[in-house]
Design an enzyme around this catalytic site. Structure first.
Site, mmCIF file in Angstrom:
data_model
loop_
_atom_site.group_PDB
_atom_site.id
_atom_site.type_symbol
_atom_site.label_atom_id
_atom_site.label_comp_id
_atom_site.label_asym_id
_atom_site.label_seq_id
_atom_site.Cartn_x
_atom_site.Cartn_y
_atom_site.Cartn_z
ATOM 1 N N THR A 185 0.773 -1.036 0.023
ATOM 2 C CA THR A 185 -0.026 -0.054 -0.156
ATOM 3 C C THR A 185 0.829 1.286 0.100
ATOM 4 O O THR A 185 1.796 1.244 0.794
ATOM 5 C CB THR A 185 -0.996 -0.018 1.132
ATOM 6 O OG1 THR A 185 -1.747 1.266 1.241
ATOM 7 C CG2 THR A 185 -0.132 -0.100 2.603
ATOM 8 N N LYS A 441 -8.358 22.443 9.913
ATOM 9 C CA LYS A 441 -8.628 22.919 11.457
ATOM 10 C C LYS A 441 -8.776 24.365 11.162
ATOM 11 O O LYS A 441 -8.001 24.987 11.130
ATOM 12 C CB LYS A 441 -7.407 22.500 12.164
ATOM 13 C CG LYS A 441 -7.463 20.978 12.486
ATOM 14 C CD LYS A 441 -5.970 20.315 12.693
ATOM 15 C CE LYS A 441 -5.933 18.963 12.640
ATOM 16 N NZ LYS A 441 -5.046 18.402 11.445
ATOM 17 N N TRP A 446 -13.065 21.355 13.156
ATOM 18 C CA TRP A 446 -12.651 20.620 12.214
ATOM 19 C C TRP A 446 -13.683 20.781 11.108
ATOM 20 O O TRP A 446 -14.795 20.510 11.367
ATOM 21 C CB TRP A 446 -12.452 19.250 12.544
ATOM 22 C CG TRP A 446 -11.187 19.000 13.301
ATOM 23 C CD1 TRP A 446 -10.299 20.044 13.652
ATOM 24 C CD2 TRP A 446 -10.528 17.793 13.664
ATOM 25 N NE1 TRP A 446 -9.083 19.376 14.405
ATOM 26 C CE2 TRP A 446 -9.486 17.856 14.469
ATOM 27 C CE3 TRP A 446 -10.949 16.476 13.453
ATOM 28 C CZ2 TRP A 446 -8.609 17.050 14.803
ATOM 29 C CZ3 TRP A 446 -10.149 15.386 14.168
ATOM 30 C CH2 TRP A 446 -8.902 15.867 14.812
HETATM 31 P P1 AMP Z 1 -6.486 1.557 0.773
HETATM 32 O O1 AMP Z 1 -5.595 0.756 1.630
HETATM 33 O O2 AMP Z 1 -5.506 2.000 -0.282
HETATM 34 O O3 AMP Z 1 -7.538 0.748 0.254
HETATM 35 O O4 AMP Z 1 -7.047 2.960 1.498
HETATM 36 C C1 AMP Z 1 -7.482 2.944 2.695
HETATM 37 C C2 AMP Z 1 -8.027 4.112 2.941
HETATM 38 O O5 AMP Z 1 -9.213 4.514 1.931
HETATM 39 C C3 AMP Z 1 -8.827 4.285 4.178
HETATM 40 O O6 AMP Z 1 -7.915 4.519 5.472
HETATM 41 C C4 AMP Z 1 -9.728 5.493 4.005
HETATM 42 O O7 AMP Z 1 -8.930 6.781 4.306
HETATM 43 C C5 AMP Z 1 -10.047 5.502 2.414
HETATM 44 N N1 AMP Z 1 -11.638 4.797 2.473
HETATM 45 C C6 AMP Z 1 -11.617 3.492 1.965
HETATM 46 N N2 AMP Z 1 -12.932 3.430 1.896
HETATM 47 C C7 AMP Z 1 -13.618 4.444 2.054
HETATM 48 C C8 AMP Z 1 -15.028 5.053 2.578
HETATM 49 N N3 AMP Z 1 -15.994 4.147 2.099
HETATM 50 N N4 AMP Z 1 -15.275 6.102 2.832
HETATM 51 C C9 AMP Z 1 -14.249 7.170 3.154
HETATM 52 N N5 AMP Z 1 -12.932 6.693 3.013
HETATM 53 C C10 AMP Z 1 -12.753 5.457 2.671
#
Ligand code: AMP
Length: 546
Positions: A185, A441, A446
């Protein structure tokens, strides 16, 4: 006293064996990279996975070896998942859109032995090969007729490799905590970090997804994962679909609206999973072509916040239930799903959307807490918000061979820091407010960049929107809205602000609206706020400069 039950390990190979025995004739349909549609059954997939496992042995692949894939969602990628993990090796899926230096970094960091690649990515690998340290060879996922001329050393043809291999392979049983697959990631800074899944975590995650109310998956379903198999194992679809005998429909390289619509209606797709960007393209196509979905019942939207307007369009125009899912690579990935409860079904649409716009209730096996800046727990009252931490058997306990990142990722009690800011409501539902790095902020309060973006894209003339914080002498930070207009639109700053002022608190209104041709996206299609902040680093808000 110990229970007197058999200690049989949870193995990924058991999934494919089970599907082949229990749903032997269920179909797996793929749009191929060579062109055209391929169809076969779970029985065939199991047989070819065993042939591939034998072939891997002849290549000298042994337990714990990392075998990488650079591939679209197709039946061959599915076979590689099962053959590698099944024999005890580790399936390392690579995102082809990664920047070149990150790509080389992860191949070397994972010490990949072989790379399986679709035809599409052969030219890319030819360029990168010189940067890889330990790759012994490449397997091109095609048949002899389509084998390209290539400068890649030790380039083998997938179909030739497995042809003639025995259809018998005794999947070994071993410790269920053994590593099975690996996915990196990318953070906003530094090198990508590896999440190393195990057989046990993969099965527990699959069971949890299936038992979540609202999934409604069975032998009668046809499931299309648009989410790539190179991104967190396509959110687990290739593991949980076979457990219920659902038909699998793989879109291959064609992820545009018209191709998806054709495949969905042609193959009777009832469920589809993907990120918001994909659904934007599909819904736009359905609007312009006037087509409707024939069988689609449920769409899972995740990876970033799903705009409310998108879920409304699925429901109102197509009668399709959109579920919102939140998760992370480090969580296998599904953490929550925003399914309605029985009593919510009679609510008016707007009230239903209020529930669905949140990220939903947790899956079994995912515990959540929110904490303040000192790490103290905050109440789950729907008011307090703070950093979200999680723990569970399908959540990483460390990053793969990365002590530095691992040291920062957990609190003293061993919970994983998600980097998300969230509220948890008394009914258990999660509401992501923002990323810790993206929240604005303003005067000690926020402002959620995500909420502002989602309101902005509800404007019919806005195609995409991003909100970032800009330094402000009085308020510390104020929001700047960066917008991509719909083609042909002339909407201006005042038009956007008028629209927003009816929808958000006055002090949330962006201090400026800037129009751009496009916004920066990362390898998984997400907005890259860090890049955008870099782009606007010299920008001053009009109220400040003027
Ligand atoms: P990844 O590991 O690349 O899938 O990214 C994970 C991150 O994507 C999470 O920590 C969130 O910040 C964001 N994320 C994933 N799904 C959602 C969602 N349904 N709503 C808001 N943010 C999301």
């Amino acid at each position: 006293m110990r229970g007197l039950m058999m200690d049989r390990p949870l193995m990924i190979s058991h999934i494919i064996d089970y599907a082949a025995e229990t749903f032997p004739d269920q179909e797996i349909v793929s749009r191929t990279t060579e062109g055209g549609i391929h169809r076969y059954t779970y029985r065939d997939a199991a047989r070819r996975s065993r042939q591939l496992a034998n072939a891997l042995k002849t290549l000298g692949v042994t337990e714990e070896d990392r075998v990488a894939t650079l591939a679209w969602n197709t039946y061959r990628h599915f076979e590689i998942y099962y053959a590698t993990s099944g024999m005890g090796a580790i399936c390392h899926t690579i995102n082809p859109r990664l920047p070149v230096d990150q790509f080389a970094y992860i191949v070397n960091h994972a010490r990949d032995r072989y790379i399986f690649t679709d035809l599409t990515f052969v030219p890319l690998l030819e360029k990168l090969h010189g940067m890889f340290d330990g790759v012994r060879g490449y397997v091109i996922m095609t048949d002899a007729a389509h084998m390209p001329e290539t400068s890649l050393p030790n380039a083998l043809c997938y179909e030739e490799l497995i042809a003639g291999q025995s259809e018998h392979f005794d999947w070994p049983d071993f410790d269920e905590n053994t590593a099975s697959s690996l996915c990196y990631t990318s953070g906003t800074t530094g090198n990508p970090k590896g999440a190393l899944y195990s057989h046990r975590s993969t099965l527990l995650h699959a069971f949890s997804v299936l038992t979540t109310p609202g999934m409604n998956l069975s032998e009668e379903s046809a499931l299309l994962p648009v989410v790539p198999m190179f991104h967190v194992n396509a959110w687990g679809v290739p593991y949980f679909a076979p457990l219920v005998g659902a038909k699998l429909v793989f879109p291959g390289p064609a992820l545009d609206g018209p191709s998806l619509a054709e495949l969905m209606n042609g193959e009777g797709v009832t469920h589809a999973w993907g990120v918001p960007t994909v659904w934007l393209g599909l819904l736009a196509h359905m609007r312009s072509s006037g087509e409707s979905f024939k069988n689609l019942q449920r769409v899972l939207i995740g990876g970033s916040a799903a705009p409310r307007a998108m879920m409304a369009e699925f429901k109102e125009r197509h009668g399709v239930e959109a579920l919102h899912g939140w998760g992370m690579t480090e969580m296998s990935p599904v953490g929550t799903l925003s399914q309605l409860r029985p009593q919510d079904r009679d609510l008016p649409l707007e009230a239903q959307l209020d529930i669905k716009a949140k990220q939903g209730r947790r899956l079994f096996g995912v515990e959540m807490k929110i904490v303040d800046e000192q790490g103290g727990r905050l109440p789950h009252d729907g008011q307090a918000f703070g950093e979200l931490l999680v723990r569970g058997p399908a959540i990483i306990s460390a990053y793969y061979e990365n002590e530095e990142a691992s040291a920062k990722a957990f609190d003293d009690e061993g919970w994983f820091r998600t980097g998300d800011v969230a509220k948890i409501h008394p009914d258990g539902s999660l509401e992501i407010v923002d990323r810790t790095k993206d929240v604005i902020k303003s005067g000690g309060e926020w402002i959620s960049s995500i909420d502002l973006e989602n309101e902005a894209v509800g404007h019919p003339e806005i195609a995409e929107a991003a909100v970032i914080a800009i330094p402000h002498p009085k308020w510390d930070e104020r929001p700047l809205l960066v917008v991509v207009r719909e083609p042909g639109s002339q909407v201006d700053k005042q038009g956007v602000l008028d629209y927003l002022s009816e929808r958000v608190a006055k002090w949330w209104l962006p201090d400026d609206v800037v129009f751009v041709e496009e916004l920066p996206h990362g390898a998984t299609g997400k907005l890259q706020k860090a890049k955008l902040r870099e782009q606007f680093k010299d920008y001053t808000l009009p109220q400040v400069s003027g």
